[in-house]
Design an enzyme around this catalytic site. Structure first.
Site, mmCIF file in Angstrom:
data_model
loop_
_atom_site.group_PDB
_atom_site.id
_atom_site.type_symbol
_atom_site.label_atom_id
_atom_site.label_comp_id
_atom_site.label_asym_id
_atom_site.label_seq_id
_atom_site.Cartn_x
_atom_site.Cartn_y
_atom_site.Cartn_z
ATOM 1 N N SER A 166 25.557 60.521 16.184
ATOM 2 C CA SER A 166 24.224 60.855 15.708
ATOM 3 C C SER A 166 23.635 61.895 16.645
ATOM 4 O O SER A 166 23.852 61.822 17.862
ATOM 5 C CB SER A 166 23.299 59.629 15.715
ATOM 6 O OG SER A 166 23.536 58.801 14.608
ATOM 7 N N HIS A 173 24.185 62.565 11.101
ATOM 8 C CA HIS A 173 24.771 61.237 11.341
ATOM 9 C C HIS A 173 26.132 61.247 10.657
ATOM 10 O O HIS A 173 26.217 61.604 9.474
ATOM 11 C CB HIS A 173 23.889 60.126 10.766
ATOM 12 C CG HIS A 173 22.497 60.174 11.303
ATOM 13 N ND1 HIS A 173 22.177 59.780 12.585
ATOM 14 C CD2 HIS A 173 21.343 60.624 10.760
ATOM 15 C CE1 HIS A 173 20.884 59.974 12.783
ATOM 16 N NE2 HIS A 173 20.357 60.488 11.704
#
Lengths: 126, 126
Positions: A55, A68
Site C-alpha cells: 500500500s 493497494h
C-alpha cells in the site's frame, strides 16, 4: 460545473504479480507516474505487507496518487486525484497500468468539490 | 459480489476553516478517526500548502484515509478506503465530518476490486 478536483478510480487486473509485491518497484512506478504526468511530489509513504501486498501514497501539490496491491489476484486499486489544470490524471493512470503490465483496466472519473453558485444557476436558467 | 475493498468519497462542505488550515489538527483528526474506527495506522504523510490548504494521507493496514482541504471554501475532500470486515469506513467518515464541523456532507461508496468467478456466476444463473 466548477469542480476543484478530478479523481480517477482505476481497477487494474491481470498485472504482473512480481511487480505488485515489490514495494520499492511499486513506489518507483507511482512516483515516476506522478513526475511524468507533470505533478510536484511532496510526500511519499509506502508499506509492504506480509505475506504479500503493498500500500502506498504519493502526496503531490495537485492532490495525491494511491495504490493497494493484491499480488495473489494480479490486482491493483489505483487512485489519481488532481486539482488544477496542470496535470491530467489520465496520463498517470496510463503510465501506471503500463508499468504494472495490466491486461485489463476499468476506470471512472469523479468530480470532487463541485461548487455551485445557486444564484448564478437560477439566472442562467432564466 | 465479492469486493476486496470499500471506498467512500466524501464531500464535506461548511467546515470550520480554521481547522482545515491547521496541518497538525487535520493530521490528528485523520489519525484519530482511523484509530477510533478500529484501523491499524502504518504510515502518515501530511503537507501544508501556502497560502492555505492541507493534504495528507494515513496508510492503514486496511488501506488508507486521505484528505485535501480548501479552507477558503470551507471544503474538504475526504476518502476512506478499507478492505476486510474489521473496519467500517463510514465510522471514520462520521468522525471526520464531526471534527471538521461540516454542515453538509455528501458521500458515495464504491466497491473496489470486484472479483467475479465467471463459472460460479453461470452455475448460479442456471
Amino acid at each position: 460545473m466548477n469542480a476543484l478536483g478530478r479523481h480517477i478510480l482505476a481497477e487494474m487486473y491481470g498485472c504482473d504479480p512480481g511487480s505488485l509485491d515489490d514495494v520499492e518497484r511499486v513506489q518507483n512506478i507511482m512516483v515516476d507516474a506522478a513526475v511524468k504526468a507533470g505533478a510536484e511530489v511532496r510526500e511519499v509513504a509506502f508499506h509492504k505487507f506480509s505475506p504479500q501486498g503493498v500500500s502506498g501514497v504519493v502526496v503531490i501539490s495537485e492532490s495525491h496518487l494511491a495504490v493497494h496491491t493484491w499480488p495473489e489476484f494480479g490486482y491493483a486499486a489505483v487512485d489519481v486525484f488532481t486539482c488544477g489544470d496542470k496535470v491530467d490524471p489520465w496520463d498517470a493512470v496510463h503510465i501506471i497500468a503500463g508499468l504494472f503490465k495490466s491486461k485489463q483496466v476499468t476506470a471512472s472519473e469523479m468530480k470532487r468539490g463541485v461548487l455551485l453558485d445557486p444564484c448564478a444557476e437560477r439566472v442562467a436558467a432564466g
